[in-house]
Structures are given as C-alpha cells and as structure tokens.
Design a protein around this motif. Structure first.
Motif, PDB file in Angstrom:
ATOM      1  N   ARG A  54       0.843  -1.203   0.000  1.00 17.14           N
ATOM      2  CA  ARG A  54       0.000   0.000   0.000  1.00 17.14           C
ATOM      3  C   ARG A  54       0.873   1.247   0.000  1.00 17.14           C
ATOM      4  O   ARG A  54       1.939   1.270   0.606  1.00 17.14           O
ATOM      5  N   ALA A  55       0.361   2.284  -0.659  1.00 21.98           N
ATOM      6  CA  ALA A  55       1.036   3.580  -0.662  1.00 21.98           C
ATOM      7  C   ALA A  55      -0.003   4.657  -0.966  1.00 21.98           C
ATOM      8  O   ALA A  55      -0.909   4.439  -1.766  1.00 21.98           O
ATOM      9  N   ASP A  56       0.120   5.783  -0.335  1.00 16.75           N
ATOM     10  CA  ASP A  56      -0.772   6.913  -0.569  1.00 16.75           C
ATOM     11  C   ASP A  56      -0.194   7.819  -1.654  1.00 16.75           C
ATOM     12  O   ASP A  56       0.993   7.749  -1.981  1.00 16.75           O
ATOM     13  N   GLU A  57      -1.037   8.675  -2.180  1.00 13.76           N
ATOM     14  CA  GLU A  57      -0.678   9.707  -3.158  1.00 13.76           C
ATOM     15  C   GLU A  57      -0.049   9.152  -4.433  1.00 13.76           C
ATOM     16  O   GLU A  57       0.818   9.784  -5.039  1.00 13.76           O
ATOM     17  N   LEU A  58      -0.513   7.998  -4.859  1.00 15.28           N
ATOM     18  CA  LEU A  58      -0.003   7.416  -6.103  1.00 15.28           C
ATOM     19  C   LEU A  58      -0.357   8.273  -7.308  1.00 15.28           C
ATOM     20  O   LEU A  58       0.344   8.243  -8.326  1.00 15.28           O
ATOM     21  N   TRP A  59      -1.420   9.055  -7.212  1.00 13.62           N
ATOM     22  CA  TRP A  59      -1.890   9.908  -8.305  1.00 13.62           C
ATOM     23  C   TRP A  59      -0.897  11.020  -8.656  1.00 13.62           C
ATOM     24  O   TRP A  59      -1.039  11.684  -9.675  1.00 13.62           O
ATOM     25  N   ARG A  60       0.116  11.217  -7.867  1.00 11.01           N
ATOM     26  CA  ARG A  60       1.113  12.259  -8.159  1.00 11.01           C
ATOM     27  C   ARG A  60       2.026  11.863  -9.324  1.00 11.01           C
ATOM     28  O   ARG A  60       2.791  12.678  -9.816  1.00 11.01           O
ATOM     29  N   ALA A  61       1.948  10.589  -9.753  1.00 15.01           N
ATOM     30  CA  ALA A  61       2.694  10.081 -10.908  1.00 15.01           C
ATOM     31  C   ALA A  61       1.710   9.269 -11.754  1.00 15.01           C
ATOM     32  O   ALA A  61       0.519   9.231 -11.445  1.00 15.01           O
ATOM     33  N   THR A  62       2.186   8.626 -12.787  1.00 15.13           N
ATOM     34  CA  THR A  62       1.311   7.792 -13.606  1.00 15.13           C
ATOM     35  C   THR A  62       0.606   6.773 -12.714  1.00 15.13           C
ATOM     36  O   THR A  62       1.246   6.033 -11.971  1.00 15.13           O
ATOM     37  N   CYS A  63      -0.725   6.795 -12.779  1.00 17.94           N
ATOM     38  CA  CYS A  63      -1.548   5.984 -11.876  1.00 17.94           C
ATOM     39  C   CYS A  63      -2.881   5.700 -12.559  1.00 17.94           C
ATOM     40  O   CYS A  63      -3.411   6.549 -13.286  1.00 17.94           O
ATOM     41  N   PHE A  64      -3.433   4.536 -12.280  1.00 19.93           N
ATOM     42  CA  PHE A  64      -4.699   4.116 -12.866  1.00 19.93           C
ATOM     43  C   PHE A  64      -5.689   3.909 -11.727  1.00 19.93           C
ATOM     44  O   PHE A  64      -5.327   3.370 -10.679  1.00 19.93           O
ATOM     45  N   GLU A  65      -6.936   4.356 -11.942  1.00 20.88           N
ATOM     46  CA  GLU A  65      -7.890   4.387 -10.828  1.00 20.88           C
ATOM     47  C   GLU A  65      -9.246   3.824 -11.224  1.00 20.88           C
ATOM     48  O   GLU A  65      -9.672   3.935 -12.373  1.00 20.88           O
ATOM     49  N   ARG A  86       2.690  -0.625  -6.450  1.00 18.59           N
ATOM     50  CA  ARG A  86       2.056  -0.083  -5.247  1.00 18.59           C
ATOM     51  C   ARG A  86       0.580   0.131  -5.535  1.00 18.59           C
ATOM     52  O   ARG A  86       0.181   0.305  -6.682  1.00 18.59           O
ATOM     53  N   TRP A  87      -0.226   0.139  -4.506  1.00 15.97           N
ATOM     54  CA  TRP A  87      -1.671   0.288  -4.667  1.00 15.97           C
ATOM     55  C   TRP A  87      -2.256   0.898  -3.406  1.00 15.97           C
ATOM     56  O   TRP A  87      -1.611   0.952  -2.353  1.00 15.97           O
ATOM     57  N   ALA A  88      -3.479   1.366  -3.546  1.00 16.43           N
ATOM     58  CA  ALA A  88      -4.227   1.886  -2.403  1.00 16.43           C
ATOM     59  C   ALA A  88      -5.699   1.630  -2.654  1.00 16.43           C
ATOM     60  O   ALA A  88      -6.135   1.535  -3.805  1.00 16.43           O
ATOM     61  N   ALA A  89      -6.455   1.509  -1.588  1.00 16.23           N
ATOM     62  CA  ALA A  89      -7.910   1.361  -1.683  1.00 16.23           C
ATOM     63  C   ALA A  89      -8.519   2.116  -0.512  1.00 16.23           C
ATOM     64  O   ALA A  89      -8.048   2.002   0.629  1.00 16.23           O
ATOM     65  N   TYR A  90      -9.540   2.906  -0.818  1.00 16.21           N
ATOM     66  CA  TYR A  90     -10.186   3.756   0.185  1.00 16.21           C
ATOM     67  C   TYR A  90     -11.701   3.629   0.080  1.00 16.21           C
ATOM     68  O   TYR A  90     -12.252   3.407  -0.990  1.00 16.21           O
TER      69      TYR A  90
END
Length: 180
Positions: A54-65, A86-90
């Motif tokens: 897990r990692a937060d703020e992945l959207w600050r670089a190339t990221c798929f959501e 890395r991934w995150a789920a909220y």
C-alpha cells in the motif's frame, strides 16, 4: 470485454498521449480484471518498480484508478493502481468525506508493458476487495509524461478542474460477477 474511451481534461493537455481506452476485461468470483491502453506513449513516465504494498498519493505520478459506487448511494470506494506495483484502496462515506483505508484480502496484481507507441496497464483486483455486487464505476488515470507534464483522463469531466470523485464520472455499470 467492455471498452470505454477516456477523455482528457482540457485544462491539462498531454504532451504526446493521443488516446486512452479503459476496459473491464472480466469479473468472476475471484478477480475483477481491468486494462488501460495508452496510445502515443513514447514519452510516458512509468514509476520505478517498488514491489507490492500500500502507498498513498499514487496519483502524483502515472496511476490508474477505479471508483465504485452502489446504485442510489452516496458512499463509494476508490482503488489506485501504480505500474510500480504499489496500490491503495479507500472507502468514502460521501463525496470526498469520511475517507478510510479499504481492506483487501490480498494485494491487487498490476503489470505494465510499454512499447514505442503504446502502453498497456493490466490490473486484477481481488473480488473480496470489491464492495458490492452491482454498482456504477468510474475508470480514470493520471498520466505523467517527460518534463513533468500530467494529463487527467476520465469517462467525463463535468468540472473546471479534474475531479475523479465527482459522481457524474461514474458512468459504467459494473455487473455482478460471473460464475467462475
């Protein structure tokens, strides 16, 4: 397989990326499988491999959501998936409110393949992490290209600034899992 063309937010044009398609490949009792295809990806910046976790703020670089909202509800879930693995789920109780980490029985699987003119990002989210049987989904991505240029891609952009959390962006119907 359902394929959807994403549109770039006009306030953040890409450098060379010309098209993005997001697909729901399949959903069964074990996995929800997704794919994003990026055309014009020669200058796409791909985050370095970091290993699963897990990692937060992945959207600050190339990221798929992926965003999922039960029909008629205010609560929704967000999944962020990086080529770094890395991934995150909220979970959110309502629009951008009540954010909590969403549990997952295991980590998503993510892979990125980049050629000279296009890139493919595949993700598999464990079925146990998906909050509901049927829901409305939003498919999005943030793409970083050389020089720090970021573009924001979604099914639609109803606001002056990119806002993937806007329920108006959740336009895809995610059906119940098929029998595996």
């Amino acid at each position: 397989m359902e394929t959807h063309e994403l549109v770039v937010h006009p306030a953040y044009p890409p450098l060379e990326v010309s098209k993005v398609h997001a697909s729901i490949i399949s959903r069964d009792a074990n996995w929800l499988r997704l794919r994003w295809r990026i055309d014009g990806a020669a200058k796409l910046v791909v985050p370095a491999f970091a290993g699963k976790g897990r990692a937060d703020e992945l959207w600050r670089a190339t990221c798929f959501e992926l965003f999922l909202m039960p029909r008629g509800g205010d609560a929704y879930s967000e999944f962020n998936l990086s080529p770094s693995e890395r991934w995150a789920a909220y979970d959110f109780s309502s629009y951008r409110d009540g954010m909590e980490n969403r549990p997952s029985p295991r980590e998503p699987d993510c892979t990125m393949r980049k050629g000279s003119s296009f890139a493919i990002f595949d993700a598999a989210i464990p079925a146990g992490a998906i909050p509901v049987e049927e829901c409305e989904a939003g498919l999005t991505c943030v793409l970083e290209e050389e020089g720090g240029i970021k573009s924001f891609w979604a099914l639609c952009h109803p606001q002056e600034q990119p806002d993937f959390h806007d329920p108006a962006c959740f336009t895809v119907q995610l059906a119940a899992p098929s029998a595996a």
